[in-house]
Design an enzyme around this catalytic site. Sequence first.
Site, PDB file in Angstrom:
ATOM      1  N   ALA A  68       1.113   4.670   5.113  1.00 32.65           N
ATOM      2  CA  ALA A  68       0.574   3.598   5.957  1.00 32.65           C
ATOM      3  C   ALA A  68       1.680   2.622   6.349  1.00 32.65           C
ATOM      4  O   ALA A  68       1.728   2.143   7.489  1.00 32.65           O
ATOM      5  CB  ALA A  68      -0.555   2.884   5.233  1.00 32.65           C
ATOM      6  N   GLY A  69       2.589   2.342   5.417  1.00 33.63           N
ATOM      7  CA  GLY A  69       3.691   1.417   5.698  1.00 33.63           C
ATOM      8  C   GLY A  69       4.549   1.891   6.858  1.00 33.63           C
ATOM      9  O   GLY A  69       4.968   1.116   7.722  1.00 33.63           O
TER      10      GLY A  69
ATOM     11  N   GLU B 152       3.918  10.130  -5.685  1.00 28.61           N
ATOM     12  CA  GLU B 152       3.133   9.118  -6.400  1.00 28.61           C
ATOM     13  C   GLU B 152       1.713   9.648  -6.621  1.00 28.61           C
ATOM     14  O   GLU B 152       1.007   9.956  -5.661  1.00 28.61           O
ATOM     15  CB  GLU B 152       3.092   7.829  -5.580  1.00 28.61           C
ATOM     16  CG  GLU B 152       2.452   6.672  -6.318  1.00 28.61           C
ATOM     17  CD  GLU B 152       2.499   5.370  -5.527  1.00 28.61           C
ATOM     18  OE1 GLU B 152       2.180   5.385  -4.325  1.00 28.61           O
ATOM     19  OE2 GLU B 152       2.852   4.331  -6.125  1.00 28.61           O
TER      20      GLU B 152
ATOM     21  N   GLY C 219       0.835  -1.197   0.000  1.00 31.44           N
ATOM     22  CA  GLY C 219       0.000   0.000   0.000  1.00 31.44           C
ATOM     23  C   GLY C 219       0.865   1.240   0.000  1.00 31.44           C
ATOM     24  O   GLY C 219       1.996   1.232  -0.509  1.00 31.44           O
ATOM     25  N   SER C 220       0.360   2.289   0.607  1.00 27.86           N
ATOM     26  CA  SER C 220       1.060   3.574   0.549  1.00 27.86           C
ATOM     27  C   SER C 220       2.247   3.614   1.519  1.00 27.86           C
ATOM     28  O   SER C 220       2.253   2.915   2.538  1.00 27.86           O
ATOM     29  CB  SER C 220       0.089   4.699   0.888  1.00 27.86           C
ATOM     30  OG  SER C 220      -0.389   4.538   2.196  1.00 27.86           O
ATOM     31  N   THR C 221       3.190   4.447   1.212  1.00 21.67           N
ATOM     32  CA  THR C 221       4.358   4.610   2.087  1.00 21.67           C
ATOM     33  C   THR C 221       3.936   5.179   3.436  1.00 21.67           C
ATOM     34  O   THR C 221       4.473   4.789   4.477  1.00 21.67           O
ATOM     35  CB  THR C 221       5.402   5.501   1.378  1.00 21.67           C
ATOM     36  OG1 THR C 221       5.796   4.830   0.168  1.00 21.67           O
ATOM     37  CG2 THR C 221       6.633   5.726   2.229  1.00 21.67           C
TER      38      THR C 221
ATOM     39  N   CYS D  63       1.886   0.348  -8.458  1.00 23.11           N
ATOM     40  CA  CYS D  63       3.082   0.835  -7.767  1.00 23.11           C
ATOM     41  C   CYS D  63       4.278   0.886  -8.707  1.00 23.11           C
ATOM     42  O   CYS D  63       5.175   1.687  -8.530  1.00 23.11           O
ATOM     43  CB  CYS D  63       3.377  -0.044  -6.563  1.00 23.11           C
ATOM     44  SG  CYS D  63       3.428  -1.791  -6.959  1.00 23.11           S
TER      45      CYS D  63
ATOM     46  N   GLU E  62       5.671  -3.421   0.816  1.00 23.33           N
ATOM     47  CA  GLU E  62       5.738  -3.189  -0.639  1.00 23.33           C
ATOM     48  C   GLU E  62       4.955  -1.903  -0.865  1.00 23.33           C
ATOM     49  O   GLU E  62       3.731  -1.899  -0.772  1.00 23.33           O
ATOM     50  CB  GLU E  62       5.120  -4.387  -1.345  1.00 23.33           C
ATOM     51  CG  GLU E  62       5.701  -4.622  -2.716  1.00 23.33           C
ATOM     52  CD  GLU E  62       5.089  -3.716  -3.744  1.00 23.33           C
ATOM     53  OE1 GLU E  62       5.654  -2.613  -3.966  1.00 23.33           O
ATOM     54  OE2 GLU E  62       4.053  -4.069  -4.307  1.00 23.33           O
TER      55      GLU E  62
HETATM   56  P1  NAD Z   1      -3.388   2.743   2.008  1.00 23.93           P
HETATM   57  O1  NAD Z   1      -1.948   2.429   2.086  1.00 23.93           O
HETATM   58  O2  NAD Z   1      -3.945   3.664   3.021  1.00 23.93           O
HETATM   59  O3  NAD Z   1      -4.232   1.368   2.120  1.00 23.93           O
HETATM   60  C1  NAD Z   1      -3.787   0.128   1.587  1.00 23.93           C
HETATM   61  C2  NAD Z   1      -4.302  -1.017   2.464  1.00 23.93           C
HETATM   62  O4  NAD Z   1      -3.762  -0.909   3.774  1.00 23.93           O
HETATM   63  C3  NAD Z   1      -5.807  -1.038   2.667  1.00 23.93           C
HETATM   64  O5  NAD Z   1      -6.218  -2.391   2.813  1.00 23.93           O
HETATM   65  C4  NAD Z   1      -5.993  -0.281   3.979  1.00 23.93           C
HETATM   66  O6  NAD Z   1      -7.200  -0.634   4.608  1.00 23.93           O
HETATM   67  C5  NAD Z   1      -4.795  -0.801   4.740  1.00 23.93           C
HETATM   68  N1  NAD Z   1      -4.287   0.069   5.789  1.00 23.93           N
HETATM   69  C6  NAD Z   1      -4.037   1.405   5.712  1.00 23.93           C
HETATM   70  N2  NAD Z   1      -3.526   1.847   6.879  1.00 23.93           N
HETATM   71  C7  NAD Z   1      -3.448   0.766   7.699  1.00 23.93           C
HETATM   72  C8  NAD Z   1      -3.000   0.568   9.026  1.00 23.93           C
HETATM   73  N3  NAD Z   1      -2.530   1.590   9.757  1.00 23.93           N
HETATM   74  N4  NAD Z   1      -3.057  -0.660   9.556  1.00 23.93           N
HETATM   75  C9  NAD Z   1      -3.511  -1.697   8.827  1.00 23.93           C
HETATM   76  N5  NAD Z   1      -3.967  -1.591   7.576  1.00 23.93           N
HETATM   77  C10 NAD Z   1      -3.932  -0.369   7.005  1.00 23.93           C
HETATM   78  O7  NAD Z   1      -3.697   3.238   0.544  1.00 23.93           O
HETATM   79  P2  NAD Z   1      -4.992   4.043   0.044  1.00 23.93           P
HETATM   80  O8  NAD Z   1      -5.425   5.087   1.037  1.00 23.93           O
HETATM   81  O9  NAD Z   1      -5.988   3.068  -0.367  1.00 23.93           O
HETATM   82  O10 NAD Z   1      -4.357   4.809  -1.205  1.00 23.93           O
HETATM   83  C11 NAD Z   1      -3.630   6.021  -1.006  1.00 23.93           C
HETATM   84  C12 NAD Z   1      -2.397   6.056  -1.856  1.00 23.93           C
HETATM   85  O11 NAD Z   1      -1.558   4.945  -1.543  1.00 23.93           O
HETATM   86  C13 NAD Z   1      -2.621   5.903  -3.345  1.00 23.93           C
HETATM   87  O12 NAD Z   1      -2.976   7.078  -3.955  1.00 23.93           O
HETATM   88  C14 NAD Z   1      -1.278   5.394  -3.792  1.00 23.93           C
HETATM   89  O13 NAD Z   1      -0.376   6.444  -3.947  1.00 23.93           O
HETATM   90  C15 NAD Z   1      -0.847   4.532  -2.670  1.00 23.93           C
HETATM   91  N6  NAD Z   1      -1.102   3.095  -2.910  1.00 23.93           N
HETATM   92  C16 NAD Z   1      -0.065   2.340  -3.324  1.00 23.93           C
HETATM   93  C17 NAD Z   1      -0.266   0.999  -3.574  1.00 23.93           C
HETATM   94  C18 NAD Z   1       0.837   0.114  -4.055  1.00 23.93           C
HETATM   95  O14 NAD Z   1       0.575  -0.912  -4.676  1.00 23.93           O
HETATM   96  N7  NAD Z   1       2.076   0.449  -3.762  1.00 23.93           N
HETATM   97  C19 NAD Z   1      -1.519   0.423  -3.396  1.00 23.93           C
HETATM   98  C20 NAD Z   1      -2.567   1.242  -2.952  1.00 23.93           C
HETATM   99  C21 NAD Z   1      -2.327   2.561  -2.704  1.00 23.93           C
END
Ligand code: NAD
Length: 481
Positions: free
Chosen positions: A232-233, A383, A228-230, A284, A250
């Site tokens: 959240a990561g 991104e 997911g997003s950096t 990504c 990732e």
């Molecule tokens: P996000 O990172 O917030 O969410 C991705 C996943 O993680 C979802 O299932 C979400 O419910 C979960 N999540 C988020 N925060 C969490 C936490 N603290 N604990 C546990 N799970 C959590 O992404 P988003 O808000 O859906 O998208 C925002 C931006 O993130 C996009 O615009 C894009 O730039 C990026 N993104 C990147 C990827 C990738 O493949 N690298 C995928 C999705 C989004």
Amino acid sequence: MTFDRRDRHGFFIDGALREPTGSERVEVIHPGNEEAVGSIPKATPDDMAAAVAAARRAFDEGPWPHTAPAERAEMLSAIADGLEKRLEELAWLSTAQNGMPITLARQSQGIEILRYYADIARDVVWEERRQGLAGTGLVRRTPVGVAGLIIPWNAPSLLMNKLPSALLAGCTVVVKPSPETPLDTYVLAEVLDDVGMPPGVVNIVAADAEVGQCLVDDPRVDKISFTGSTVAGRKIMAGLAERIGRVSLELGGKSASVLLDDAPLEAALPATMAGACLNNGQACIALSRVLAPRSRYDEVVETLGAMVGSLPVGDPFDESTFVGPLLNARQRDRALGYIELGKAEGARVVTGGGPVPGRDRGFWVQPTVLADVSNDMRVAQEEIFAAVISVIPYDGGDDAAVAMANDSQYGLSGAVWSADPERALDVARRIRTGTVTVNGFTYDVGLPFGGFKQSGIGREWGLEGLEAYIEYQTINLPDGL
Ligand code: NAD
């Protein structure tokens, strides 16, 4: 082929669909027209805790972690067969949920990844006697334990980047899909049931970030693998630090397609466009920065602009569509906001640049090429997650191109193009990204994939993808054993 609206009840926990603990529901919306294609229960922390408890029990009491790897591999093959039989339905659900073009959705279920890990099981050295300095040891690859697999909404294969390797390692798992895209995982649950997966080995609770955080914080979970997003990561990694929880991340990217001054544009530009607009730009690995030598800049901008301007944009269920809608209003507004920001920073819109005319319902942004971008602008550094390509000129030869490609907080993917493949390879070696392709844009599940810098930690795919779910154990042996 179309399928009916799906209203799903319960969460797949301990081998069956369990009643949710809450009473609210979440609608799943088709981004092309904003109509609901189904619904699921809204997960609560109690649902997540029940899933973790089931996974913990299945790990601690077995039999899964102790089955022979060959048996686990057979199970992966059976799951692949079961999903294959329902491929058309899975593809339909993917397109219905996130607007992925249907032709791509058929190729993005990750079934080949299940088969890949089933195949390599026999080549993995699960246990070996090794001579140390003082004596003999048994070095064992053991499962890391209970793994939480947190998946974003952009592609169903992202789950398969984690699940097959975690299962082959002997882990039990809690899968947390995004609530925007949960419906395909209910098909997976049915397949798991059909193939006789032992209860509790795979549990699935689609939940929002808040309930997802409960998975991260639960001390019964040994490892989190997150895509997911950096932003959240970073939060997830910080949460795990408290208990030294294992983590793979990732994350995002801002990858460059590097055109050297002799680049074959007739091959480079179509592949770059496909790489930038893949999955409506919501990937990504998207090649969202194009680095062009000043001497060929105008030619690159004009050709790429014309190509992107003529891409088929439309209904993602239409077989001829290459670019469909973005996931939701937030993603659309974010993309449009970045285009405006780019213009304010001095970028020129070559093609696209706004909402798709005639599309009043849904979340549509035209595929866009921005020229006169410099690498320090926010559109070049952040991104965007939409089909928005920044074309950036460089002066000063290959060294300048390498420096610009590396001038990014990210380091996920990329491509280098030259009429001389050796020269391109030399440049590729100097690019600080986890994957880079010479004269192409290739992804191969048999080879490791992951990010440098803020694109992540750890690797998926290949033997390295299995290592992500392994703890090494050394048993020192007495003489004679
Ligand atoms: P996000 O990172 O917030 O969410 C991705 C996943 O993680 C979802 O299932 C979400 O419910 C979960 N999540 C988020 N925060 C969490 C936490 N603290 N604990 C546990 N799970 C959590 O992404 P988003 O808000 O859906 O998208 C925002 C931006 O993130 C996009 O615009 C894009 O730039 C990026 N993104 C990147 C990827 C990738 O493949 N690298 C995928 C999705 C989004």
